[in-house]
Scaffold this motif. Structure first.
Motif, PDB file in Angstrom:
ATOM      1  N   TYR A  99      -4.330 -11.955   3.206  1.00  0.00           N
ATOM      2  CA  TYR A  99      -4.490 -12.944   2.146  1.00  0.00           C
ATOM      3  C   TYR A  99      -5.969 -13.226   1.937  1.00  0.00           C
ATOM      4  O   TYR A  99      -6.722 -13.362   2.913  1.00  0.00           O
ATOM      5  N   ASN A 100      -6.392 -13.330   0.669  1.00  0.00           N
ATOM      6  CA  ASN A 100      -7.791 -13.691   0.405  1.00  0.00           C
ATOM      7  C   ASN A 100      -7.958 -15.199   0.522  1.00  0.00           C
ATOM      8  O   ASN A 100      -7.018 -15.931   0.851  1.00  0.00           O
ATOM      9  N   ASN A 101      -9.185 -15.705   0.245  1.00  0.00           N
ATOM     10  CA  ASN A 101      -9.438 -17.125   0.451  1.00  0.00           C
ATOM     11  C   ASN A 101      -8.811 -18.013  -0.614  1.00  0.00           C
ATOM     12  O   ASN A 101      -8.944 -19.241  -0.560  1.00  0.00           O
ATOM     13  N   SER A 102      -8.131 -17.400  -1.584  1.00  0.00           N
ATOM     14  CA  SER A 102      -7.333 -18.161  -2.547  1.00  0.00           C
ATOM     15  C   SER A 102      -5.847 -18.053  -2.226  1.00  0.00           C
ATOM     16  O   SER A 102      -4.993 -18.412  -3.038  1.00  0.00           O
ATOM     17  N   ASP A 103      -5.564 -17.530  -1.040  1.00  0.00           N
ATOM     18  CA  ASP A 103      -4.198 -17.392  -0.551  1.00  0.00           C
ATOM     19  C   ASP A 103      -3.381 -16.399  -1.369  1.00  0.00           C
ATOM     20  O   ASP A 103      -2.154 -16.517  -1.473  1.00  0.00           O
ATOM     21  N   GLU A 104      -4.050 -15.386  -1.917  1.00  0.00           N
ATOM     22  CA  GLU A 104      -3.369 -14.360  -2.704  1.00  0.00           C
ATOM     23  C   GLU A 104      -3.193 -13.113  -1.851  1.00  0.00           C
ATOM     24  O   GLU A 104      -4.121 -12.706  -1.139  1.00  0.00           O
ATOM     25  N   PRO A 105      -2.022 -12.462  -1.922  1.00  0.00           N
ATOM     26  CA  PRO A 105      -1.784 -11.281  -1.088  1.00  0.00           C
ATOM     27  C   PRO A 105      -2.584 -10.070  -1.557  1.00  0.00           C
ATOM     28  O   PRO A 105      -2.738  -9.835  -2.756  1.00  0.00           O
ATOM     29  N   ARG A 106      -3.081  -9.327  -0.587  1.00  0.00           N
ATOM     30  CA  ARG A 106      -3.810  -8.092  -0.842  1.00  0.00           C
ATOM     31  C   ARG A 106      -3.380  -7.050   0.182  1.00  0.00           C
ATOM     32  O   ARG A 106      -2.960  -7.388   1.286  1.00  0.00           O
ATOM     33  N   MET A 107      -3.499  -5.776  -0.176  1.00  0.00           N
ATOM     34  CA  MET A 107      -3.266  -4.705   0.788  1.00  0.00           C
ATOM     35  C   MET A 107      -4.611  -4.294   1.381  1.00  0.00           C
ATOM     36  O   MET A 107      -5.567  -4.020   0.649  1.00  0.00           O
ATOM     37  N   LEU A 108      -4.677  -4.255   2.684  1.00  0.00           N
ATOM     38  CA  LEU A 108      -5.879  -3.833   3.393  1.00  0.00           C
ATOM     39  C   LEU A 108      -5.809  -2.344   3.691  1.00  0.00           C
ATOM     40  O   LEU A 108      -4.747  -1.824   4.029  1.00  0.00           O
ATOM     41  N   THR A 109      -6.939  -1.654   3.574  1.00  0.00           N
ATOM     42  CA  THR A 109      -7.011  -0.251   3.982  1.00  0.00           C
ATOM     43  C   THR A 109      -8.478   0.142   4.121  1.00  0.00           C
ATOM     44  O   THR A 109      -9.376  -0.698   4.000  1.00  0.00           O
ATOM     45  N   CYS A 110      -8.733   1.434   4.359  1.00  0.00           N
ATOM     46  CA  CYS A 110     -10.111   1.916   4.510  1.00  0.00           C
ATOM     47  C   CYS A 110     -10.761   2.110   3.140  1.00  0.00           C
ATOM     48  O   CYS A 110     -10.121   2.550   2.189  1.00  0.00           O
ATOM     49  N   ARG A 111     -12.023   1.801   3.056  1.00  0.00           N
ATOM     50  CA  ARG A 111     -12.758   1.939   1.791  1.00  0.00           C
ATOM     51  C   ARG A 111     -12.991   3.395   1.434  1.00  0.00           C
ATOM     52  O   ARG A 111     -13.074   3.741   0.248  1.00  0.00           O
ATOM     53  N   HIS A 112     -13.101   4.271   2.430  1.00  0.00           N
ATOM     54  CA  HIS A 112     -13.404   5.666   2.094  1.00  0.00           C
ATOM     55  C   HIS A 112     -12.202   6.380   1.469  1.00  0.00           C
ATOM     56  O   HIS A 112     -12.286   7.572   1.165  1.00  0.00           O
ATOM     57  N   GLY A 113     -11.112   5.644   1.239  1.00  0.00           N
ATOM     58  CA  GLY A 113     -10.039   6.200   0.433  1.00  0.00           C
ATOM     59  C   GLY A 113     -10.415   6.334  -1.028  1.00  0.00           C
ATOM     60  O   GLY A 113      -9.792   7.114  -1.766  1.00  0.00           O
ATOM     61  N   VAL A 114     -11.425   5.587  -1.479  1.00  0.00           N
ATOM     62  CA  VAL A 114     -11.847   5.656  -2.884  1.00  0.00           C
ATOM     63  C   VAL A 114     -13.289   6.086  -3.057  1.00  0.00           C
ATOM     64  O   VAL A 114     -13.753   6.285  -4.190  1.00  0.00           O
ATOM     65  N   ALA A 115     -14.049   6.215  -1.968  1.00  0.00           N
ATOM     66  CA  ALA A 115     -15.458   6.630  -2.055  1.00  0.00           C
ATOM     67  C   ALA A 115     -15.859   7.294  -0.753  1.00  0.00           C
ATOM     68  O   ALA A 115     -15.272   7.022   0.299  1.00  0.00           O
ATOM     69  N   LEU A 116     -16.857   8.166  -0.802  1.00  0.00           N
ATOM     70  CA  LEU A 116     -17.356   8.774   0.416  1.00  0.00           C
ATOM     71  C   LEU A 116     -17.850   7.695   1.369  1.00  0.00           C
ATOM     72  O   LEU A 116     -18.356   6.656   0.927  1.00  0.00           O
ATOM     73  N   PRO A 117     -17.706   7.880   2.675  1.00  0.00           N
ATOM     74  CA  PRO A 117     -18.072   6.826   3.626  1.00  0.00           C
ATOM     75  C   PRO A 117     -19.486   6.286   3.466  1.00  0.00           C
ATOM     76  O   PRO A 117     -19.716   5.095   3.657  1.00  0.00           O
ATOM     77  N   CYS A 118     -20.448   7.143   3.106  1.00  0.00           N
ATOM     78  CA  CYS A 118     -21.844   6.698   2.981  1.00  0.00           C
ATOM     79  C   CYS A 118     -22.197   6.245   1.566  1.00  0.00           C
ATOM     80  O   CYS A 118     -23.333   5.855   1.303  1.00  0.00           O
ATOM     81  N   ASP A 119     -21.251   6.299   0.651  1.00  0.00           N
ATOM     82  CA  ASP A 119     -21.462   5.848  -0.724  1.00  0.00           C
ATOM     83  C   ASP A 119     -21.255   4.338  -0.771  1.00  0.00           C
ATOM     84  O   ASP A 119     -20.134   3.848  -0.653  1.00  0.00           O
ATOM     85  N   GLU A 120     -22.350   3.574  -0.938  1.00  0.00           N
ATOM     86  CA  GLU A 120     -22.272   2.120  -0.916  1.00  0.00           C
ATOM     87  C   GLU A 120     -22.148   1.521  -2.316  1.00  0.00           C
ATOM     88  O   GLU A 120     -22.318   0.317  -2.496  1.00  0.00           O
ATOM     89  N   SER A 121     -21.839   2.338  -3.321  1.00  0.00           N
ATOM     90  CA  SER A 121     -21.707   1.825  -4.685  1.00  0.00           C
ATOM     91  C   SER A 121     -20.504   0.900  -4.813  1.00  0.00           C
ATOM     92  O   SER A 121     -19.549   0.980  -4.035  1.00  0.00           O
ATOM     93  N   ASP A 122     -20.557   0.009  -5.791  1.00  0.00           N
ATOM     94  CA  ASP A 122     -19.497  -0.953  -6.022  1.00  0.00           C
ATOM     95  C   ASP A 122     -18.221  -0.239  -6.476  1.00  0.00           C
ATOM     96  O   ASP A 122     -18.228   0.479  -7.474  1.00  0.00           O
ATOM     97  N   GLN A 123     -17.133  -0.434  -5.761  1.00  0.00           N
ATOM     98  CA  GLN A 123     -15.861   0.213  -6.092  1.00  0.00           C
ATOM     99  C   GLN A 123     -14.832  -0.776  -6.656  1.00  0.00           C
ATOM    100  O   GLN A 123     -13.673  -0.405  -6.866  1.00  0.00           O
ATOM    101  N   GLU A 124     -15.261  -2.006  -6.899  1.00  0.00           N
ATOM    102  CA  GLU A 124     -14.327  -3.008  -7.423  1.00  0.00           C
ATOM    103  C   GLU A 124     -13.717  -2.526  -8.735  1.00  0.00           C
ATOM    104  O   GLU A 124     -14.417  -2.052  -9.626  1.00  0.00           O
ATOM    105  N   GLY A 125     -12.410  -2.618  -8.846  1.00  0.00           N
ATOM    106  CA  GLY A 125     -11.711  -2.184 -10.049  1.00  0.00           C
ATOM    107  C   GLY A 125     -11.219  -0.760 -10.006  1.00  0.00           C
ATOM    108  O   GLY A 125     -10.478  -0.334 -10.908  1.00  0.00           O
ATOM    109  N   THR A 126     -11.598   0.011  -8.975  1.00  0.00           N
ATOM    110  CA  THR A 126     -11.130   1.391  -8.856  1.00  0.00           C
ATOM    111  C   THR A 126      -9.611   1.419  -8.660  1.00  0.00           C
ATOM    112  O   THR A 126      -9.065   0.662  -7.864  1.00  0.00           O
ATOM    113  N   THR A 127      -8.935   2.294  -9.389  1.00  0.00           N
ATOM    114  CA  THR A 127      -7.478   2.369  -9.308  1.00  0.00           C
ATOM    115  C   THR A 127      -7.022   3.082  -8.041  1.00  0.00           C
ATOM    116  O   THR A 127      -7.559   4.122  -7.664  1.00  0.00           O
ATOM    117  N   VAL A 128      -6.039   2.502  -7.389  1.00  0.00           N
ATOM    118  CA  VAL A 128      -5.421   3.083  -6.198  1.00  0.00           C
ATOM    119  C   VAL A 128      -3.967   3.388  -6.523  1.00  0.00           C
ATOM    120  O   VAL A 128      -3.289   2.597  -7.186  1.00  0.00           O
TER     121      VAL A 128
END
Length: 299
Positions: A99-128
């Motif tokens: 749950y985020n700080n607004s008490d909304e449910p989210r799925m947790l997982t690894c970030r490198h599912g949507v970007a290379l591990p060393c790619d620090e670019s903003d991935q917000e909004g990327t479709t999963v």
């Protein structure tokens, strides 16, 4: 918390869990000493330093399968993918609902599912995707923890997120996380099960807790880069491709038994000439992504 029980015979691991009561609208925590042998033989006091202690028996983990399929209500432990991943059949593993700080449910997982591990670019909004269908978009991420949360989209082909881990014991919802001290106390043992869509269930030995190190990456074009990984738990190397993001969990019974999250699977590397798996600890995810596990919700 484990400091409270460090000199207590029969207590092997400590966790913060809900005791079933609420105070001012929040779950009241209790410290649990888990008996290494029969509970009646363990010398665990009912209270230490003013904090209630409850002795309970440890429940063994029983996993079912690797869960590479479609789910209408998506639990932890199942395959996720990104439409433009290469190769096209690549996948990674969902961790669990938070749950985020607004008490909304989210799925947790690894970030490198949507970007290379060393790619620090903003991935917000990327479709999963979940097994080929839109599931949601990246809501928040931390590249140094290699962790991200996913918000289920309004036009998603899925109904939502389940508070269970598929392949795990379905009746035991995620309800707590292991403390820093609990993980440190478990070094050189294999107390918890690690789950991933490739290897199903394993029980890796813990080598070192809370390790920061520099991860070297190579892009498809051959270029190299690096990133500083934080709060990683080093474990025996057992994971394979597709296991990334998978939950690392145990079960503690208290009133209604709950799944307790130790962390996730993130990858493999070599440390001091030793091949190891590494994964972010749940306590660091709770702290830096400002999320909570089960009844311990951010307020």
């Amino acid at each position: 918390m484990s400091e409270l029980l460090k000199d207590t015979k029969g207590s092997s691991i400590t966790a913060i869990v809900p005791d079933g009561d609420e105070v001012d609208g929040r779950w009241k925590p209790v410290v649990m000493g888990i008996a290494e042998g029969p509970r009646d033989d363990a010398q665990i006091a009912a209270e230490r330093h003013g904090v209630g202690v409850q002795a309970v028996d440890q429940i063994p983990i029983e996993f079912k399968d690797c869960w590479q399929q479609e789910y209408q209500t998506v639990p932890g432990g199942v395959a996720l993918n990104r439409q433009d991943m290469v190769p096209a059949d690549s996948y990674y593993t969902a961790t669990c609902r938070v749950y985020n700080n607004s008490d909304e449910p989210r799925m947790l997982t690894c970030r490198h599912g949507v970007a290379l591990p060393c790619d620090e670019s903003d991935q917000e909004g990327t479709t999963v995707e979940q097994w080929g269908d839109d599931f949601g978009t990246v809501a928040d991420a931390d590249p140094n923890l290699d962790a991200m949360t996913i918000e289920v989209g309004q036009n998603s082909g899925r109904d939502g997120i389940s508070n269970t881990i598929e392949g795990h014991i379905d009746d035991y919802p995620v309800g707590a996380y292991y403390t820093r001290d609990s993980i440190a106390d478990a070094v050189n043992s294999s107390p918890w099960s690690q789950y991933g869509c490739s290897t199903c269930d394993t029980n890796p030995e813990i080598y070192a807790p809370e390790v920061d190190f520099t991860l070297q990456c190579q892009a498809p074009d051959g270029s190299t880069s690096s990133i500083q990984m934080q709060d990683q738990v080093l474990r025996e190397q057992v994971a394979q491709g597709g296991d990334s993001g998978g939950p690392w969990v145990g079960i503690y019974p208290i009133n209604i038994p709950h799944t307790v999250v130790a962390g996730m699977v993130n990858g493999s590397t070599v440390v001091n000439n030793t091949p190891v798996d590494f994964g972010t600890a749940a306590f660091a995810i709770q702290r830096d992504l400002d999320v909570s596990f089960g009844p311990f919700r951010a307020r």
